[in-house]
Scaffold this motif. Structure first.
Motif, PDB file in Angstrom:
ATOM      1  N   GLU A 210     -68.958 -40.460 -63.686  1.00 33.87           N
ATOM      2  CA  GLU A 210     -68.090 -41.613 -63.859  1.00 33.87           C
ATOM      3  C   GLU A 210     -66.742 -41.423 -63.163  1.00 33.87           C
ATOM      4  O   GLU A 210     -66.166 -40.334 -63.185  1.00 33.87           O
ATOM      5  CB  GLU A 210     -67.833 -41.891 -65.352  1.00 33.87           C
ATOM      6  N   ASN A 211     -66.280 -42.496 -62.553  1.00 31.85           N
ATOM      7  CA  ASN A 211     -64.992 -42.564 -61.840  1.00 31.85           C
ATOM      8  C   ASN A 211     -64.969 -41.757 -60.549  1.00 31.85           C
ATOM      9  O   ASN A 211     -63.896 -41.480 -60.026  1.00 31.85           O
ATOM     10  CB  ASN A 211     -63.824 -42.163 -62.750  1.00 31.85           C
TER      11      ASN A 211
ATOM     12  N   SER B 251     -69.976 -14.366 -54.705  1.00 36.23           N
ATOM     13  CA  SER B 251     -71.300 -14.014 -55.225  1.00 36.23           C
ATOM     14  C   SER B 251     -71.837 -15.177 -56.057  1.00 36.23           C
ATOM     15  O   SER B 251     -71.089 -16.100 -56.418  1.00 36.23           O
ATOM     16  CB  SER B 251     -71.201 -12.769 -56.110  1.00 36.23           C
ATOM     17  N   ALA B 252     -73.109 -15.138 -56.368  1.00 36.54           N
ATOM     18  CA  ALA B 252     -73.720 -16.173 -57.198  1.00 36.54           C
ATOM     19  C   ALA B 252     -73.010 -16.282 -58.553  1.00 36.54           C
ATOM     20  O   ALA B 252     -72.761 -17.390 -59.046  1.00 36.54           O
ATOM     21  CB  ALA B 252     -75.204 -15.873 -57.401  1.00 36.54           C
ATOM     22  N   GLU B 253     -72.669 -15.139 -59.139  1.00 36.20           N
ATOM     23  CA  GLU B 253     -71.963 -15.139 -60.433  1.00 36.20           C
ATOM     24  C   GLU B 253     -70.595 -15.807 -60.319  1.00 36.20           C
ATOM     25  O   GLU B 253     -70.198 -16.582 -61.182  1.00 36.20           O
ATOM     26  CB  GLU B 253     -71.788 -13.705 -60.967  1.00 36.20           C
ATOM     27  N   GLU B 254     -69.881 -15.513 -59.219  1.00 37.36           N
ATOM     28  CA  GLU B 254     -68.554 -16.112 -59.025  1.00 37.36           C
ATOM     29  C   GLU B 254     -68.659 -17.618 -58.774  1.00 37.36           C
ATOM     30  O   GLU B 254     -67.837 -18.395 -59.261  1.00 37.36           O
ATOM     31  CB  GLU B 254     -67.835 -15.425 -57.854  1.00 37.36           C
ATOM     32  N   ARG B 255     -69.692 -18.051 -58.050  1.00 36.74           N
ATOM     33  CA  ARG B 255     -69.887 -19.488 -57.821  1.00 36.74           C
ATOM     34  C   ARG B 255     -70.175 -20.199 -59.134  1.00 36.74           C
ATOM     35  O   ARG B 255     -69.648 -21.280 -59.407  1.00 36.74           O
ATOM     36  CB  ARG B 255     -71.018 -19.727 -56.820  1.00 36.74           C
ATOM     37  N   TYR B 256     -71.000 -19.567 -59.972  1.00 36.36           N
ATOM     38  CA  TYR B 256     -71.304 -20.153 -61.276  1.00 36.36           C
ATOM     39  C   TYR B 256     -70.038 -20.220 -62.135  1.00 36.36           C
ATOM     40  O   TYR B 256     -69.770 -21.246 -62.762  1.00 36.36           O
ATOM     41  CB  TYR B 256     -72.402 -19.356 -61.990  1.00 36.36           C
ATOM     42  N   ASP B 257     -69.275 -19.160 -62.138  1.00 33.81           N
ATOM     43  CA  ASP B 257     -68.029 -19.129 -62.913  1.00 33.81           C
ATOM     44  C   ASP B 257     -67.071 -20.233 -62.449  1.00 33.81           C
ATOM     45  O   ASP B 257     -66.459 -20.909 -63.272  1.00 33.81           O
ATOM     46  CB  ASP B 257     -67.367 -17.749 -62.787  1.00 33.81           C
ATOM     47  N   ASN B 258     -66.957 -20.427 -61.129  1.00 36.52           N
ATOM     48  CA  ASN B 258     -66.115 -21.508 -60.601  1.00 36.52           C
ATOM     49  C   ASN B 258     -66.597 -22.876 -61.088  1.00 36.52           C
ATOM     50  O   ASN B 258     -65.796 -23.738 -61.431  1.00 36.52           O
ATOM     51  CB  ASN B 258     -66.110 -21.503 -59.070  1.00 36.52           C
ATOM     52  N   LEU B 259     -67.909 -23.061 -61.092  1.00 35.96           N
ATOM     53  CA  LEU B 259     -68.477 -24.328 -61.547  1.00 35.96           C
ATOM     54  C   LEU B 259     -68.158 -24.561 -63.021  1.00 35.96           C
ATOM     55  O   LEU B 259     -67.745 -25.659 -63.406  1.00 35.96           O
ATOM     56  CB  LEU B 259     -69.988 -24.348 -61.318  1.00 35.96           C
ATOM     57  N   VAL B 260     -68.317 -23.521 -63.828  1.00 41.42           N
ATOM     58  CA  VAL B 260     -68.031 -23.620 -65.264  1.00 41.42           C
ATOM     59  C   VAL B 260     -66.571 -24.023 -65.486  1.00 41.42           C
ATOM     60  O   VAL B 260     -66.274 -24.875 -66.321  1.00 41.42           O
ATOM     61  CB  VAL B 260     -68.355 -22.295 -65.981  1.00 41.42           C
ATOM     62  N   LYS B 261     -65.673 -23.414 -64.729  1.00 41.22           N
ATOM     63  CA  LYS B 261     -64.246 -23.705 -64.882  1.00 41.22           C
ATOM     64  C   LYS B 261     -63.858 -25.069 -64.320  1.00 41.22           C
ATOM     65  O   LYS B 261     -63.031 -25.762 -64.897  1.00 41.22           O
ATOM     66  CB  LYS B 261     -63.410 -22.612 -64.208  1.00 41.22           C
ATOM     67  N   SER B 262     -64.443 -25.438 -63.190  1.00 43.75           N
ATOM     68  CA  SER B 262     -64.045 -26.670 -62.511  1.00 43.75           C
ATOM     69  C   SER B 262     -64.743 -27.920 -63.046  1.00 43.75           C
ATOM     70  O   SER B 262     -64.121 -28.975 -63.160  1.00 43.75           O
ATOM     71  CB  SER B 262     -64.334 -26.564 -61.013  1.00 43.75           C
ATOM     72  N   TYR B 263     -66.024 -27.804 -63.328  1.00 46.52           N
ATOM     73  CA  TYR B 263     -66.808 -28.978 -63.735  1.00 46.52           C
ATOM     74  C   TYR B 263     -67.742 -28.637 -64.901  1.00 46.52           C
ATOM     75  O   TYR B 263     -68.970 -28.692 -64.764  1.00 46.52           O
ATOM     76  CB  TYR B 263     -67.639 -29.493 -62.558  1.00 46.52           C
ATOM     77  N   PRO B 264     -67.189 -28.289 -66.057  1.00 43.69           N
ATOM     78  CA  PRO B 264     -68.049 -27.903 -67.183  1.00 43.69           C
ATOM     79  C   PRO B 264     -69.027 -29.002 -67.608  1.00 43.69           C
ATOM     80  O   PRO B 264     -70.114 -28.700 -68.102  1.00 43.69           O
ATOM     81  CB  PRO B 264     -67.055 -27.569 -68.301  1.00 43.69           C
ATOM     82  N   GLU B 265     -68.665 -30.263 -67.368  1.00 43.92           N
ATOM     83  CA  GLU B 265     -69.556 -31.366 -67.750  1.00 43.92           C
ATOM     84  C   GLU B 265     -70.859 -31.354 -66.948  1.00 43.92           C
ATOM     85  O   GLU B 265     -71.876 -31.851 -67.424  1.00 43.92           O
ATOM     86  CB  GLU B 265     -68.851 -32.726 -67.612  1.00 43.92           C
TER      87      GLU B 265
ATOM     88  N   MET C 182     -81.242 -28.197 -61.007  1.00 41.65           N
ATOM     89  CA  MET C 182     -80.318 -28.882 -60.098  1.00 41.65           C
ATOM     90  C   MET C 182     -79.012 -28.106 -59.947  1.00 41.65           C
ATOM     91  O   MET C 182     -78.446 -28.045 -58.854  1.00 41.65           O
ATOM     92  CB  MET C 182     -80.036 -30.308 -60.571  1.00 41.65           C
ATOM     93  N   ILE C 183     -78.550 -27.508 -61.027  1.00 47.36           N
ATOM     94  CA  ILE C 183     -77.343 -26.679 -60.957  1.00 47.36           C
ATOM     95  C   ILE C 183     -77.601 -25.515 -59.998  1.00 47.36           C
ATOM     96  O   ILE C 183     -76.764 -25.194 -59.155  1.00 47.36           O
ATOM     97  CB  ILE C 183     -76.929 -26.149 -62.351  1.00 47.36           C
TER      98      ILE C 183
END
Length: 178
Positions: free
Chosen positions: A61-62, A133-147, A156-157
């Motif tokens: 959304e938005n 690394s894959a772990e760092e990319r996942y961590d960034n995703l969790v912090k940036s776009y937890p939704e 898909m993630i």
């Protein structure tokens, strides 16, 4: 904004309801509309010769969703865009947004700001994919776009992060152990 400007904006957009898994754009077609998601979510992805999906971006959304290259240059798209939930979108054709930008300074400023933010987001995503690394990319995703973790399936993630679903499962399992 004046009432006339608001009316111009309202008449420039077309409202559309899309069912879950319905396409906004298919590979090879020209992206005629940029879509603003009022309700729902979507993804833009390509499919490799081996049939593997590569998710380029998600939208909720938005957020705006469309193939910017195809939309701006009116060339065939390399991507598919589908909604992942029943969605309501506001769609605008390229020539209509150009008219609005010429007539309404606030729209011109808004589009420029959207472009700036999109460029920064793309730059960060490229840096992340080639440097982390894959772990760092996942961590960034969790912090940036937890939704995203709530709204989109794990497969898909994983595709969005450029990793296998098994690697994503391992990363999530290791995080839970900590």
């Amino acid at each position: 904004m004046s009432d006339d400007e608001k009316t111009l904006i309202q008449t420039a957009f077309k409202s559309k309801h899309l069912r879950k898994r319905q396409y906004l754009l298919q590979e090879g077609d020209v992206c005629k509309y940029m879509s603003f998601i009022v309700k729902g979510s979507g993804r833009m992805y390509s499919v490799s010769e081996k049939g593997q999906e590569h998710i380029i971006r998600f939208a909720i959304e938005n957020w705006w969703l469309g193939d910017y290259e195809s939309y701006n240059f009116q060339t065939p798209s390399l991507y598919n865009i589908e909604v992942l939930e029943d969605s309501e979108v506001l769609m605008i054709e390229h020539n209509r947004i150009q008219e609005l930008m010429a007539q309404i300074p606030a729209i011109d400023l808004m589009i420029k700001e959207i472009d700036r933010k999109g460029t920064v987001a793309t730059q960060k995503r490229i840096h992340s994919s080639i440097s982390l690394s894959a772990e760092e990319r996942y961590d960034n995703l969790v912090k940036s776009y937890p939704e995203f973790l709530i709204r989109f399936p794990q497969s898909m993630i994983a595709s969005y992060l450029g990793i296998s679903p098994e690697t994503l499962s391992r990363i999530r399992k290791n995080i839970l152990k900590k």
